[in-house]
Write an enzyme that holds these catalytic residues in place. Structure first.
Site, PDB file in Angstrom:
ATOM      1  N   LYS A  13       0.842  -1.206   0.000  1.00 17.26           N
ATOM      2  CA  LYS A  13       0.000   0.000   0.000  1.00 17.26           C
ATOM      3  C   LYS A  13       0.885   1.267   0.000  1.00 17.26           C
ATOM      4  CE  LYS A  13      -2.461  -1.174   3.691  1.00 17.26           C
ATOM      5  NZ  LYS A  13      -1.907  -2.511   4.016  1.00 17.26           N
ATOM      6  N   ARG A  87     -10.083  -0.009   9.108  1.00 14.73           N
ATOM      7  CA  ARG A  87      -9.676  -1.404   9.268  1.00 14.73           C
ATOM      8  C   ARG A  87     -10.875  -2.303   9.528  1.00 14.73           C
ATOM      9  NH1 ARG A  87      -4.093  -0.499   9.186  1.00 14.73           N
ATOM     10  NH2 ARG A  87      -2.930  -2.118  10.252  1.00 14.73           N
ATOM     11  N   ARG A 121      11.326  -6.555   4.908  1.00 14.14           N
ATOM     12  CA  ARG A 121      10.985  -5.128   4.953  1.00 14.14           C
ATOM     13  C   ARG A 121      11.829  -4.368   5.981  1.00 14.14           C
ATOM     14  NH1 ARG A 121       4.754  -3.244   5.126  1.00 14.14           N
ATOM     15  NH2 ARG A 121       4.661  -4.251   7.169  1.00 14.14           N
ATOM     16  N   ARG A 151      10.695  -3.298  11.526  1.00 12.48           N
ATOM     17  CA  ARG A 151       9.538  -2.919  12.349  1.00 12.48           C
ATOM     18  C   ARG A 151       9.269  -4.003  13.379  1.00 12.48           C
ATOM     19  NH1 ARG A 151       4.522  -1.006   8.720  1.00 12.48           N
ATOM     20  NH2 ARG A 151       3.415  -2.226  10.274  1.00 12.48           N
ATOM     21  N   ARG A 162      -1.391 -10.572  12.057  1.00 10.20           N
ATOM     22  CA  ARG A 162      -1.959  -9.372  11.424  1.00 10.20           C
ATOM     23  C   ARG A 162      -2.703  -9.736  10.136  1.00 10.20           C
ATOM     24  NH1 ARG A 162       3.105  -6.416  10.659  1.00 10.20           N
ATOM     25  NH2 ARG A 162       1.951  -4.764   9.642  1.00 10.20           N
TER      26      ARG A 162
HETATM   27  P1  AMP Z   1       0.146  -0.447   9.470  1.00  9.44           P
HETATM   28  O1  AMP Z   1       1.355   0.439   9.374  1.00  9.44           O
HETATM   29  O2  AMP Z   1      -1.021   0.076   8.698  1.00  9.44           O
HETATM   30  O3  AMP Z   1       0.468  -1.888   9.168  1.00  9.44           O
HETATM   31  O4  AMP Z   1      -0.339  -0.408  11.024  1.00  9.44           O
HETATM   32  C1  AMP Z   1       0.517  -0.839  12.052  1.00  9.44           C
HETATM   33  C2  AMP Z   1      -0.298  -1.048  13.305  1.00  9.44           C
HETATM   34  O5  AMP Z   1      -0.904   0.189  13.707  1.00  9.44           O
HETATM   35  C3  AMP Z   1      -1.475  -2.025  13.181  1.00  9.44           C
HETATM   36  O6  AMP Z   1      -1.067  -3.385  13.328  1.00  9.44           O
HETATM   37  C4  AMP Z   1      -2.369  -1.565  14.327  1.00  9.44           C
HETATM   38  O7  AMP Z   1      -1.866  -1.997  15.585  1.00  9.44           O
HETATM   39  C5  AMP Z   1      -2.209  -0.041  14.269  1.00  9.44           C
HETATM   40  N1  AMP Z   1      -3.214   0.575  13.379  1.00  9.44           N
HETATM   41  C6  AMP Z   1      -2.991   1.250  12.216  1.00  9.44           C
HETATM   42  N2  AMP Z   1      -4.137   1.666  11.663  1.00  9.44           N
HETATM   43  C7  AMP Z   1      -5.131   1.229  12.493  1.00  9.44           C
HETATM   44  C8  AMP Z   1      -6.552   1.323  12.462  1.00  9.44           C
HETATM   45  N3  AMP Z   1      -7.182   1.937  11.440  1.00  9.44           N
HETATM   46  N4  AMP Z   1      -7.248   0.773  13.494  1.00  9.44           N
HETATM   47  C9  AMP Z   1      -6.632   0.157  14.516  1.00  9.44           C
HETATM   48  N5  AMP Z   1      -5.286   0.014  14.601  1.00  9.44           N
HETATM   49  C10 AMP Z   1      -4.535   0.546  13.602  1.00  9.44           C
END
Ligand code: AMP
Length: 207
Positions: A13, A87, A121, A151, A162
């Site tokens: 993304k 989400r 990554r 990360r 996830r």
């Molecule tokens: P990402 O960078 O989008 O993979 O997000 C990393 C982490 O941030 C996720 O695994 C969640 O713990 C948290 N997170 C990001 N966006 C959301 C969301 N819209 N709702 C809940 N948790 C989020």
């Protein structure tokens, strides 16, 4: 034009966002990035959300909404790429109350490719650009020279969790957005994805 990006963690993304930013001048809003910034700066929200992020769980609804609204309040309410938000259906309904979603792009990649990409990554600690370890030298960002790191939530077990969470919580959004969704296959080379993406966005942006 507001675009919502859907796709499993590691689907690409971020790269799709980069293309949309450059091509159409849209503003990238990644809730994951905002969460990591809060944690790094040790804000009160950052302290509250850290345990959810490091274990690969979703940040609770009220906290993630606070983080999103803080950001939206800083800017006009259009020309966004929402990356990682919504989400689930509750978040999607709340987003509909805040802005108009014009288009949804699902970045589609099979799980085995995703897990391989996640294990490779690396993210820049300074400008947050994302790389594959195959494409960098000396663990250094090609863009700003910052140090690259793994990360915390990119270890294999958390990554699998996830992906499961995505399948349960986020996948239903494909149906929620069925009237405005486009699917981009990102299992091949980046140039191939960008070609497919451009074919879609050229049509949508000309309307
Ligand atoms: P990402 O960078 O989008 O993979 O997000 C990393 C982490 O941030 C996720 O695994 C969640 O713990 C948290 N997170 C990001 N966006 C959301 C969301 N819209 N709702 C809940 N948790 C989020």
């Amino acid at each position: 034009m507001n675009i919502v990006l859907l796709g499993k963690p590691g689907a690409g993304k971020g790269s799709v966002s980069e293309f949309l930013q450059k091509e159409y001048g849209l503003f990238h809003l990644s809730t994951g990035e905002l969460c990591r910034k809060h944690i790094k700066e040790k804000t009160s929200l950052g302290v509250e959300i850290e345990k959810f992020i490091s274990s690969g769980q979703l940040v609770p609804f009220n906290l993630i909404m606070q983080i999103l609204k803080n950001e939206l309040d800083k800017n006009v309410k259009t020309n966004y790429i929402f990356d990682g938000f919504p989400r689930n259906i509750s978040q999607a309904k709340e987003l509909d109350n805040l802005i108009k979603v014009d288009m949804v792009l699902l970045v589609d990649v099979p799980n085995h490719i995703i897990l391989d990409r996640i294990s490779k990554r690396r993210i820049c600690t300074s400008c947050h650009k994302v790389y594959s370890v195959d494409n960098v030298k000396n663990n250094t960002c090609l863009s700003c020279g910052g140090m690259l790191e793994f990360r915390k939530d990119d270890n294999l077990e958390t990554a699998k969790h996830r992906i499961e969470l995505y399948e349960q919580e986020t996948q239903p959004l494909v149906d929620y957005y069925k009237n405005k969704i486009f699917v981009v296959d990102n299992s091949g080379k980046p140039q191939e994805t960008l070609k497919k993406l451009k074919a879609i966005t050229d049509i949508v942006f000309q309307k």
